[in-house]
Design a protein around this motif. Structure first.
Motif, mmCIF file in Angstrom:
data_model
loop_
_atom_site.group_PDB
_atom_site.id
_atom_site.type_symbol
_atom_site.label_atom_id
_atom_site.label_comp_id
_atom_site.label_asym_id
_atom_site.label_seq_id
_atom_site.Cartn_x
_atom_site.Cartn_y
_atom_site.Cartn_z
ATOM 1 N N GLU A 183 -22.941 11.760 1.858
ATOM 2 C CA GLU A 183 -21.677 11.277 2.420
ATOM 3 C C GLU A 183 -21.727 10.184 3.403
ATOM 4 O OE1 GLU A 183 -19.215 14.657 2.845
ATOM 5 O OE2 GLU A 183 -18.483 14.619 0.568
ATOM 6 N N ASN A 184 -22.495 10.715 4.352
ATOM 7 C CA ASN A 184 -22.932 10.026 5.624
ATOM 8 C C ASN A 184 -23.434 8.813 5.488
ATOM 9 O OD1 ASN A 184 -21.360 11.915 7.169
ATOM 10 N ND2 ASN A 184 -23.424 13.011 7.786
ATOM 11 N N LEU A 185 -24.417 8.852 4.444
ATOM 12 C CA LEU A 185 -25.361 7.830 4.220
ATOM 13 C C LEU A 185 -24.300 6.378 3.747
ATOM 14 C CD1 LEU A 185 -27.770 5.957 3.260
ATOM 15 C CD2 LEU A 185 -28.002 7.458 1.115
ATOM 16 N N ILE A 186 -23.793 6.836 2.551
ATOM 17 C CA ILE A 186 -22.550 5.852 1.927
ATOM 18 C C ILE A 186 -21.449 5.210 2.951
ATOM 19 C CG2 ILE A 186 -20.839 5.770 0.250
ATOM 20 C CD1 ILE A 186 -22.122 7.794 -1.572
ATOM 21 N N ALA A 187 -21.148 6.080 3.964
ATOM 22 C CA ALA A 187 -20.391 5.824 4.869
ATOM 23 C C ALA A 187 -21.092 4.800 6.016
ATOM 24 C CB ALA A 187 -19.802 6.921 5.656
ATOM 25 N N GLY A 188 -22.079 4.956 6.245
ATOM 26 C CA GLY A 188 -23.052 4.365 7.073
ATOM 27 C C GLY A 188 -23.352 3.031 6.419
ATOM 28 N N VAL A 189 -23.460 2.838 5.200
ATOM 29 C CA VAL A 189 -23.884 1.703 4.716
ATOM 30 C C VAL A 189 -22.522 0.871 4.443
ATOM 31 C CG1 VAL A 189 -24.258 0.731 2.278
ATOM 32 C CG2 VAL A 189 -25.699 2.693 3.163
ATOM 33 N N GLU A 190 -21.471 1.451 4.281
ATOM 34 C CA GLU A 190 -20.173 0.677 4.230
ATOM 35 C C GLU A 190 -19.802 0.137 5.449
ATOM 36 O OE1 GLU A 190 -16.210 1.907 2.063
ATOM 37 O OE2 GLU A 190 -16.843 3.362 3.433
ATOM 38 N N GLU A 191 -20.396 1.006 6.587
ATOM 39 C CA GLU A 191 -20.179 0.462 7.879
ATOM 40 C C GLU A 191 -20.904 -0.720 8.233
ATOM 41 O OE1 GLU A 191 -20.716 1.519 12.825
ATOM 42 O OE2 GLU A 191 -20.585 3.150 11.136
ATOM 43 N N VAL A 192 -22.181 -0.634 7.898
ATOM 44 C CA VAL A 192 -23.174 -1.845 8.046
ATOM 45 C C VAL A 192 -22.762 -3.250 7.197
ATOM 46 C CG1 VAL A 192 -25.555 -2.660 7.599
ATOM 47 C CG2 VAL A 192 -25.094 -0.296 8.547
ATOM 48 N N ILE A 193 -22.329 -2.984 5.929
ATOM 49 C CA ILE A 193 -21.847 -4.403 5.267
ATOM 50 C C ILE A 193 -20.803 -4.971 5.663
ATOM 51 C CG2 ILE A 193 -23.329 -3.392 3.188
ATOM 52 C CD1 ILE A 193 -20.582 -2.660 1.925
ATOM 53 N N LYS A 194 -19.855 -4.247 6.449
ATOM 54 C CA LYS A 194 -18.448 -4.755 7.065
ATOM 55 C C LYS A 194 -18.889 -5.474 8.377
ATOM 56 C CE LYS A 194 -15.566 -2.220 4.212
ATOM 57 N NZ LYS A 194 -15.735 -3.081 3.197
ATOM 58 N N THR A 195 -20.006 -5.029 8.994
ATOM 59 C CA THR A 195 -20.272 -5.539 10.352
ATOM 60 C C THR A 195 -21.426 -6.488 10.541
ATOM 61 O OG1 THR A 195 -21.692 -3.477 10.920
ATOM 62 C CG2 THR A 195 -19.054 -3.407 11.390
ATOM 63 N N VAL A 196 -22.333 -6.440 9.712
ATOM 64 C CA VAL A 196 -23.512 -7.316 9.885
ATOM 65 C C VAL A 196 -23.330 -8.536 8.581
ATOM 66 C CG1 VAL A 196 -26.092 -7.466 10.045
ATOM 67 C CG2 VAL A 196 -24.780 -5.311 10.597
ATOM 68 N N PHE A 197 -23.154 -9.655 9.077
ATOM 69 C CA PHE A 197 -22.997 -10.941 8.330
ATOM 70 C C PHE A 197 -24.139 -11.836 8.570
ATOM 71 C CE2 PHE A 197 -19.106 -9.459 6.672
ATOM 72 C CZ PHE A 197 -18.667 -8.721 7.950
#
Length: 262
Positions: free
Chosen positions: A248-262
């Motif tokens: 759950e933390n992994l998926i949430a972490g990936v979600e945060e990265v893809i929305k903040t790193v462009f």
């Protein structure tokens, strides 16, 4: 040819043919023969309206209203006076001209000015053309934003799938989340024209390159490194499963990265 390049070609075709629209319209007014204008304009409008809807949806309603108002052929689009109906400048559209609708002065008030339907149509044609030109001037940025929006939507769906898979197999869910993260970082590197020595580079190499180029700070670099460790564990361990909290933390972490790193 990629979709992006096809759209750019279509945009170029629209902008190049735009001056012809005004010329053919003026000729139709002089000759009182609308046939050529209808043929040229309808072909242009059909393509242009689709492009605007796709690349500038916030301008789509305005663009289409110049052709046909959303209140076209309804009582709200006309003024009445002594049992007669009158169009005004705001409600007279390009379609009214094509269909031969008469434009009359509304005489229900003192000092009302006679307005010119020919001029009104040309103004609305020019407004449509300017919308197309504004998209063309920023087409690369518009297409990049569209591509990014579609990519983010796809990634969101993939992470939703990962959450569903986690109900049955935690390792598979973690592996899918890792693929989403790796593909996203590769896209960031490509979009920024960074030198990726090996297309098969893994998450560690991608993360290090982004840090070296100053795209991410050390805090985010460590976070991505940790996410990569969890992904590697999911991929390499066929017997031992990660726990639900880690995934759950992994998926949430990936979600945060893809929305903040462009």
């Amino acid at each position: 040819m990629q979709i992006k390049e096809k759209l750019k070609v279509e945009m170029e075709r629209l902008t190049q043919s735009s001056p012809e629209i005004i010329e053919v319209y003026r000729n139709s007014v002089k000759s009182k023969d609308k046939s050529e204008f209808i043929k040229v304009y309808q072909a242009w409008f059909t393509l242009a309206s689709r492009i605007v809807k796709l690349l500038a949806p916030e301008r789509s309603l305005e663009f289409n209203d110049y052709y046909k108002s959303k209140t076209q052929n309804t009582p709200e689009s006309k003024y009445t006076h002594k049992g007669e109906q009158f169009k005004d400048e705001a409600t007279y559209t390009i379609l009214d001209y094509i269909l031969g609708a008469e434009a009359k002065k509304y005489t229900g008030y003192v000092g009302g000015e006679i307005w010119d339907p020919v001029a009104v149509v040309e103004i609305k044609l020019n407004n449509q053309i300017e919308i197309i030109n504004s998209i063309q001037e920023n087409v690369d940025r518009v297409l990049f934003d569209l591509q990014l929006e579609l990519l983010m939507e796809l990634q969101d769906r993939e992470l939703m799938v990962a959450r569903e898979i986690a109900k049955k197999n935690l390792s598979s869910a973690g592996t899918l989340a890792g693929v989403v993260l790796e593909n996203h970082l590769k896209n960031v590197i490509r979009n920024r024209n960074l030198n990726l020595s090996d297309e098969n580079s893994g998450l560690v190499d991608l993360n290090n390159l982004l840090k070296e180029e100053g795209i991410i700070d050390p805090v985010l670099w460590r976070k991505i490194q940790h996410l990569g460790d969890v992904c590697a564990f999911c991929l390499q361990n066929s017997e031992k499963q990660p726990d639900l909290n880690e995934i759950e933390n992994l998926i949430a972490g990936v979600e945060e990265v893809i929305k903040t790193v462009f």
